[in-house]
Design a protein around this motif. Sequence first.
Motif, short mmCIF file in Angstrom:
data_model
loop_
_atom_site.label_atom_id
_atom_site.label_comp_id
_atom_site.label_asym_id
_atom_site.label_seq_id
_atom_site.Cartn_x
_atom_site.Cartn_y
_atom_site.Cartn_z
N SER A 196 11.43 21.84 6.89
CA SER A 196 10.27 22.74 6.81
C SER A 196 9.15 22.10 6.00
CB SER A 196 10.68 24.08 6.21
OG SER A 196 10.94 23.98 4.82
N LEU A 197 9.51 21.38 4.92
CA LEU A 197 8.49 20.71 4.12
C LEU A 197 7.81 19.60 4.92
CD1 LEU A 197 10.14 20.36 0.59
CD2 LEU A 197 8.49 22.07 1.37
N LEU A 198 8.59 18.88 5.71
CA LEU A 198 8.01 17.82 6.54
C LEU A 198 7.09 18.40 7.60
CD1 LEU A 198 11.12 15.48 6.92
CD2 LEU A 198 9.15 15.18 5.42
N ASP A 199 7.46 19.57 8.14
CA ASP A 199 6.59 20.24 9.11
C ASP A 199 5.27 20.67 8.45
OD1 ASP A 199 8.40 19.95 11.15
OD2 ASP A 199 9.28 21.95 10.91
N TYR A 200 5.36 21.20 7.23
CA TYR A 200 4.16 21.60 6.50
C TYR A 200 3.28 20.39 6.21
CZ TYR A 200 6.26 26.21 5.77
OH TYR A 200 6.81 27.45 5.96
N ARG A 201 3.93 19.27 5.89
CA ARG A 201 3.15 18.04 5.65
C ARG A 201 2.38 17.66 6.91
NH1 ARG A 201 6.33 12.79 6.66
NH2 ARG A 201 6.03 13.81 8.67
N ASP A 202 3.06 17.73 8.06
CA ASP A 202 2.44 17.30 9.31
C ASP A 202 1.28 18.21 9.73
OD1 ASP A 202 4.23 15.22 9.46
OD2 ASP A 202 5.62 16.26 10.79
N ASN A 203 1.39 19.52 9.42
CA ASN A 203 0.30 20.41 9.85
C ASN A 203 -0.71 20.71 8.75
OD1 ASN A 203 1.33 22.54 8.25
ND2 ASN A 203 2.69 23.22 9.90
N GLY A 204 -0.57 20.02 7.60
CA GLY A 204 -1.58 20.09 6.56
C GLY A 204 -1.52 21.30 5.65
N THR A 205 -0.39 22.03 5.63
CA THR A 205 -0.32 23.23 4.79
C THR A 205 0.32 22.96 3.43
OG1 THR A 205 1.71 23.84 5.96
CG2 THR A 205 -0.33 24.89 6.67
N MET B 135 0.85 -1.20 0.00
CA MET B 135 0.00 0.00 0.00
C MET B 135 0.88 1.24 0.00
SD MET B 135 -2.83 1.11 2.82
CE MET B 135 -3.74 2.64 2.68
N GLU B 136 0.48 2.24 -0.78
CA GLU B 136 1.25 3.48 -0.86
C GLU B 136 0.37 4.64 -0.45
OE1 GLU B 136 4.34 5.73 -3.80
OE2 GLU B 136 2.82 4.45 -4.69
N ASN B 137 0.94 5.50 0.39
CA ASN B 137 0.24 6.69 0.84
C ASN B 137 0.96 7.91 0.31
OD1 ASN B 137 -1.44 8.42 2.35
ND2 ASN B 137 0.04 8.47 4.02
N LYS B 138 0.21 8.83 -0.31
CA LYS B 138 0.80 10.05 -0.84
C LYS B 138 0.04 11.26 -0.32
CE LYS B 138 2.74 8.36 -5.20
NZ LYS B 138 2.77 8.59 -6.67
N LYS B 139 0.80 12.26 0.11
CA LYS B 139 0.23 13.55 0.44
C LYS B 139 0.89 14.55 -0.49
CE LYS B 139 -0.62 12.48 5.32
NZ LYS B 139 -0.35 12.87 6.71
N GLN B 140 0.08 15.34 -1.20
CA GLN B 140 0.70 16.17 -2.20
C GLN B 140 -0.08 17.45 -2.49
OE1 GLN B 140 0.18 13.18 -5.44
NE2 GLN B 140 -0.37 14.98 -6.61
N SER B 141 0.68 18.44 -2.97
CA SER B 141 0.10 19.57 -3.66
C SER B 141 0.32 19.27 -5.13
CB SER B 141 0.84 20.85 -3.26
OG SER B 141 2.15 20.83 -3.81
N SER B 142 0.17 20.26 -5.98
CA SER B 142 0.42 20.02 -7.39
C SER B 142 1.90 19.82 -7.67
CB SER B 142 -0.12 21.19 -8.22
OG SER B 142 0.48 22.40 -7.80
N ASP B 143 2.77 20.32 -6.80
CA ASP B 143 4.20 20.30 -7.10
C ASP B 143 5.08 19.66 -6.02
OD1 ASP B 143 4.29 21.64 -9.68
OD2 ASP B 143 3.57 23.41 -8.61
N ILE B 144 4.52 19.29 -4.89
CA ILE B 144 5.31 18.64 -3.83
C ILE B 144 4.56 17.39 -3.39
CG2 ILE B 144 6.24 18.85 -1.50
CD1 ILE B 144 6.62 21.80 -1.96
N VAL B 145 5.26 16.26 -3.42
CA VAL B 145 4.63 14.97 -3.12
C VAL B 145 5.42 14.27 -2.02
CG1 VAL B 145 3.98 12.70 -4.01
CG2 VAL B 145 3.79 14.72 -5.48
N TYR B 146 4.72 13.86 -0.97
CA TYR B 146 5.30 13.01 0.07
C TYR B 146 4.78 11.61 -0.14
CZ TYR B 146 5.90 10.78 4.62
OH TYR B 146 6.21 9.90 5.62
#
Length: 268
Positions: free
Chosen positions: A123-132, A1-12
């Motif tokens: 900073s990107l990981l922090d933004y991922r964690d807080n949903g921004t 299983m793969e989980n992705k969190k992303q905007s249009s230009d940044i993908v975790y």
Amino acid sequence: MENKKQSSDIVYSCYYNSSREGEHFVPEHTLSYVIAGSLTLNDSSKEYPSRNGTFRLIRRNQLIKFEKQPPQKGEFKSLSIYLNQQILKKISIEYGIYADHTPKDKSVYELKINAPVKTYINSLLDYRDNGTLNNQQLIELKIKEAILLLLQINPDLKNILFDFSEPHKIDLEAFMNKNYHFNVHLDRFAYLTGRSLATFKRDFEKWFRMTPGKWLLQKRLQEAYYLITQKGKKASDIYLDLGFEDLSHFSYAFKKQFGSAPSKISTE
């Protein structure tokens, strides 16, 4: 299983329990940071292995195969940052940065990790964690920050990042013999050889004396036959590498071409 969190230009990406192989066309310059596990890239000329903490720039307009491998008893995790042409052109105009020439030596560049880069990734990981990561204005600022950091790491990268030229018409035979095992649509092959789809098909049939689809199938099956009969490979180990989408399609095409299933012909 793969989980992705992303905007249009940044993908975790977070991939669980097993490796994953795939391939795709890379339309934009892409920064790839491996958080956990390994990510091996292959452009058909060279393999680029990774490790935890690897930070790489993948050039746009490339065909790339990839394999994601989670660590033992862990999860594969990565960040992908897409440097789209619109933002790069804005920066080029704003800062007066232009390419001097177009280097053609590599598809993938490994980048040095320094304190500012570590701060940026965190900073990107922090933004991922807080949903921004879904805030597009913030994302554009972070993309711009990434580009300016790259130029600090290696100023010569301007010749890659700010080269806005499109692929020119190249040798069709050499390109196809190098890249036939990539499972992409014909319009991608056409674009990367500097041709419209109609011109690509016309040039292809003129050179190879058959349609692109027929040639690709024959080329892939010939390579499969060699690997199975001469190298002892199993169909399940090679069908993805040769550009087939699934094992059943590969086995059907192989049997139709050679009269025997891959599992039987290997023991004949």
